[in-house]
Design an enzyme around this catalytic site. Sequence first.
Site, PDB file in Angstrom:
ATOM      1  N   HIS A 180       0.811  -1.227   0.000  1.00  0.00           N
ATOM      2  CA  HIS A 180       0.000   0.000   0.000  1.00  0.00           C
ATOM      3  C   HIS A 180       0.845   1.279   0.000  1.00  0.00           C
ATOM      4  CE1 HIS A 180      -3.660  -2.251   0.415  1.00  0.00           C
ATOM      5  NE2 HIS A 180      -3.296  -2.777   1.570  1.00  0.00           N
ATOM      6  N   ASP A 221      -2.452 -10.631  -2.352  1.00  0.00           N
ATOM      7  CA  ASP A 221      -3.073 -10.115  -1.124  1.00  0.00           C
ATOM      8  C   ASP A 221      -4.554  -9.785  -1.415  1.00  0.00           C
ATOM      9  OD1 ASP A 221      -2.016  -8.613   1.663  1.00  0.00           O
ATOM     10  OD2 ASP A 221      -3.782  -7.656   0.774  1.00  0.00           O
ATOM     11  N   HIS A 223      -6.170  -7.267  -0.603  1.00  0.00           N
ATOM     12  CA  HIS A 223      -6.350  -5.840  -0.903  1.00  0.00           C
ATOM     13  C   HIS A 223      -5.556  -5.435  -2.136  1.00  0.00           C
ATOM     14  CE1 HIS A 223      -6.767  -6.346   3.571  1.00  0.00           C
ATOM     15  NE2 HIS A 223      -7.883  -5.675   3.328  1.00  0.00           N
ATOM     16  N   ASP A 309      -4.549 -12.845   3.474  1.00  0.00           N
ATOM     17  CA  ASP A 309      -5.788 -12.307   4.044  1.00  0.00           C
ATOM     18  C   ASP A 309      -7.000 -12.600   3.143  1.00  0.00           C
ATOM     19  OD1 ASP A 309      -4.604 -10.558   2.245  1.00  0.00           O
ATOM     20  OD2 ASP A 309      -4.624  -8.833   3.599  1.00  0.00           O
TER      21      ASP A 309
END
Length: 366
Positions: A180, A221, A223, A309
């Site tokens: 991120h 991931d 996200h 995740d």
Amino acid sequence: QIRVFTSDVCLLHAPTYEFHSGAENHYHESPDRLTAIAKWLESRPEKRFVLSKDIVDHGMTPIQKIHKPDFLEYLQTIYDEWVQEGGHPHGVAPATVPHQRLARLGKGKPQTAAAKSGEYCFDLSAVIMKETWRASYESAQVTLTAAGELKRLADQLQGQNTTTDHPPAVYALCRPPGHHAQTDLCGGYCFLNNVAIATQWLIDQPQKDGRPSRVAIVDVDFHHGNGTQEIFYSVKNPLYTSLHSEKGYPFFTGSKEEQGEGEGLGFNINVPLPKSTNNDEYMAALQKVIDDHVRPSAPDYVIVSLGVDTFQEDPIAGFQMTSDAYPRIGAAIRSIGVPTLFVQEGGYCVEKIGQNVGGVLEGFGG
Ligand code: SP5
Ligand code: ZN
């Protein structure tokens, strides 16, 4: 055997709380995650994983190729400034952020710690504590060390002039995570973009014929990796591919329409998936990304942003995926047939994180 690099310095960043939906919660991106993964890997039979804490310091240069100087200065100095100014000792959290509709009204540069805290982050989750810089720097160095080892193994294989269906893999067991983090923004538990830093470092290591190495990033991931996307948006090397939740955090990026710009057009591939995605649906989507984009890009290295995740029991994320999915992900990535660097990103079900991460690595095979 798969080589694993890790460091106890990565454990030093340990905020105690974060906000979820406005409520105070424990900090999900905790040092326990790393410890749990290490413990699981070390418990495997036949020393399948070799853990090393010999981290090579590659210095600031590879980090400076990705992140802006004022941002790097900020990460190193803001905590002390923040506390001196009366900020809560738990860590730096933004007071205001220069939202585009606020920023365009004024020309002011942030002068105080409170102001800077908003300038360089995009959410509340990237809490900067006393040891955050040290841990983040170490996280990047663990990743660079793993990349260096992968290059060594790849060169060795090339020198032997043998073909193999058994490409080498190295795993960077690091935190804080990175995907991120943008050029001058932290957020989503991330401060330095470990994968971007190692990617550029590997690109800059020429192949035998003198050309820059080609890298393909596969971000699994849950996200979207807004940071990695931003950093490489206008270049064609690396290829960035990401499978992620269509409606989840970070909300504003990750659509199919974001395909890169300039010479990078076509080298940014987003695959948003519904929350209901199960193992088979995920594997079909991953296989398609590999077949349509990763393999055709003829990479010298594959770098995996390894978040687990996507797991159905993840406390803050999760598709409908079970632990059986992870060895399948590893096997699919191995089928690309290219030396592969795995870099730890998210995954917050501490109880199963070792099994899920280890599953990917064992699925790849040592
Ligand atoms: C590296 C990484 O995985 N970063 C993820 C950061 C996600 N942070 C915000 C998650 C907000 C989810 N909402 C919580 C609902 C809990 N029931
Ligand atoms: Zn994540």
